[in-house]
Design an enzyme around this catalytic site. Structure first.
Site, PDB file in Angstrom:
ATOM      1  N   LYS A  31      52.585  67.515   2.693  1.00 26.97           N
ATOM      2  CA  LYS A  31      52.761  66.265   3.451  1.00 26.97           C
ATOM      3  C   LYS A  31      53.995  66.369   4.349  1.00 26.97           C
ATOM      4  O   LYS A  31      54.834  67.261   4.153  1.00 26.97           O
ATOM      5  CB  LYS A  31      52.894  65.099   2.473  1.00 26.97           C
ATOM      6  N   TYR A 242      83.594  62.091  19.220  1.00 28.51           N
ATOM      7  CA  TYR A 242      83.553  60.619  19.155  1.00 28.51           C
ATOM      8  C   TYR A 242      84.572  60.081  18.158  1.00 28.51           C
ATOM      9  O   TYR A 242      84.782  60.644  17.080  1.00 28.51           O
ATOM     10  CB  TYR A 242      82.164  60.143  18.723  1.00 28.51           C
TER      11      TYR A 242
END
Ligand SMILES: *Cc1c(COP(=O)(O)O)cnc(C)c1O
Length: 346
Positions: A31, A242
């Protein structure tokens, strides 16, 4: 640069988990694009290794791999029969009475599996619901006979061998499947490692195939290498990235690498002791993780590399997960579509 996926290690992990449950038919859970590694390559490689029972979460995932697998492969859809989904060549795992009746109405001779809830309270029929449809389900006509291809349940705490929920779910599964002659399945990777009582007919390993915990003996399957875009020298007191979150304590050479949180390098890794490797030497990530970039202090490397590894044998998927405060499953399934994926043959 990009992801290198070792299909030989994948197959070795599948065989090793098969050997841990010698009485069972070992399946494979593919999956979420085979936990981010590429179901189109992973599923055929596992079929070549011997897997015949594949599990996906959604019908669309099953439809994507159906043409890639020979007819002897069974593809089970864990979400079952959802309205409007095409299930040709797939086997829905029916999770409730409404799913069962929908499926029988639309696919009167279609193959199906049944999921029972043994305590996780996520998917599957509750005991009373099962009691109500059990006789009809076990006698329901299918392509080759009658009844479900598989009757399964799922363990909530299999990665904690001492957890009392394991034995409780095992008891509940035995009680709900008493007298059922269809093949039974209870265990994912964790359950395989819990021992023989948990193995039943078919196992459903996922994470262990891909090199993750709780299968501690897994061979690593993934290497992730990132391109160095540029490098610069910064003076003591200058900051990087940042929020000016990292300040150079000395004159430092900073390399900027091409991957960020949009590629699954979770932003929570910022400020954690994440290492990057080139030619066997390690250098620390510094500053915050940006969407597309990370920054690395390469001052102590003898030369500037072209690329650096962030997932390798020294810092595996689970190690990176621990630094981010998550689990290996999330690191793998978060690996974005921007990486080139190279497959080492099985
Ligand atoms: C995801 C899943 C698995 C595989 O679990 P792992 O822990 O990755 O081995 C097996 N069965 C079901 C029902 C699942 O949802």
């Amino acid at each position: 640069m990009g992801l290198t996926i070792d299909l030989a290690a994948l197959a070795a992990n599948w065989r090793a988990l098969a050997a841990r449950a010698p009485g069972a038919r070992p399946g494979a859970v593919v999956k979420a694009d085979a936990y981010g590694l590429g179901a189109a390559q992973v599923a055929p490689a596992l079929h070549a290794a011997g897997a015949r029972d594949f599990f996906v979460a959604q019908a669309a995932e099953g439809r994507a791999i159906r043409p890639l697998l020979p007819g002897d492969a069974r593809i089970f859809v864990l979400s079952g029969h959802m309205p409007g989904e095409g299930l040709d060549g797939l086997i829905p795992v029916l999770n409730s009475a409404p799913q069962f009746f929908r499926d029988r109405a639309l696919r009167p001779r279609g193959d199906f599996a049944i999921q029972l809830d043994t305590g996780m309270n996520r998917l599957g029929l509750e005991p009373a619901e099962w009691a109500a449809i059990r006789a009809e389900a076990l006698a329901a006509p299918t392509s080759a006979g009658r009844g479900p291809s598989l009757v399964m349940s799922h363990l909530a705490c299999a990665d904690e061998p001492g957890h009392p929920a394991n034995a409780a779910q095992l008891r509940a599964f035995r009680a709900m499947t008493e007298g059922v002659s269809a093949p039974l399945s209870l265990s994912a990777t964790g359950g395989v490692l819990l021992g023989r009582d948990y193995h039943f007919c078919v196992t459903r390993p996922g994470i262990g195939l891909y090199g993750g915990e709780p299968f501690a003996d897994a061979r690593p399957v993934v290497t992730l290498s990132l391109d160095v875009i540029q490098a610069r020298w910064v003076d003591p007191g200058e900051t990087v990235g940042y929020g000016c979150a990292w300040t150079a304590p000395r004159r430092s050479r900073i390399a900027t690498l091409s991957a960020g949180y949009a590629d699954g390098l979770l932003r929570a890794l910022g400020g954690k002791p994440v290492m990057l490797w080139a030619a066997g030497a390690a250098a620390p990530m510094v500053g915050r993780v940006s969407m597309d970039l990370i920054t690395v202090d390469v001052t102590d490397l003898p030369e500037l590399p072209d690329e650096m590894e962030i997932i390798n044998a020294a810092q595996g998927v689970d190690a990176l997960a621990a630094l981010a405060g998550t689990i290996g499953y999330e690191i793998l399934t978060a690996l974005g579509p921007r990486y080139r994926r190279d497959y080492l043959p099985g």
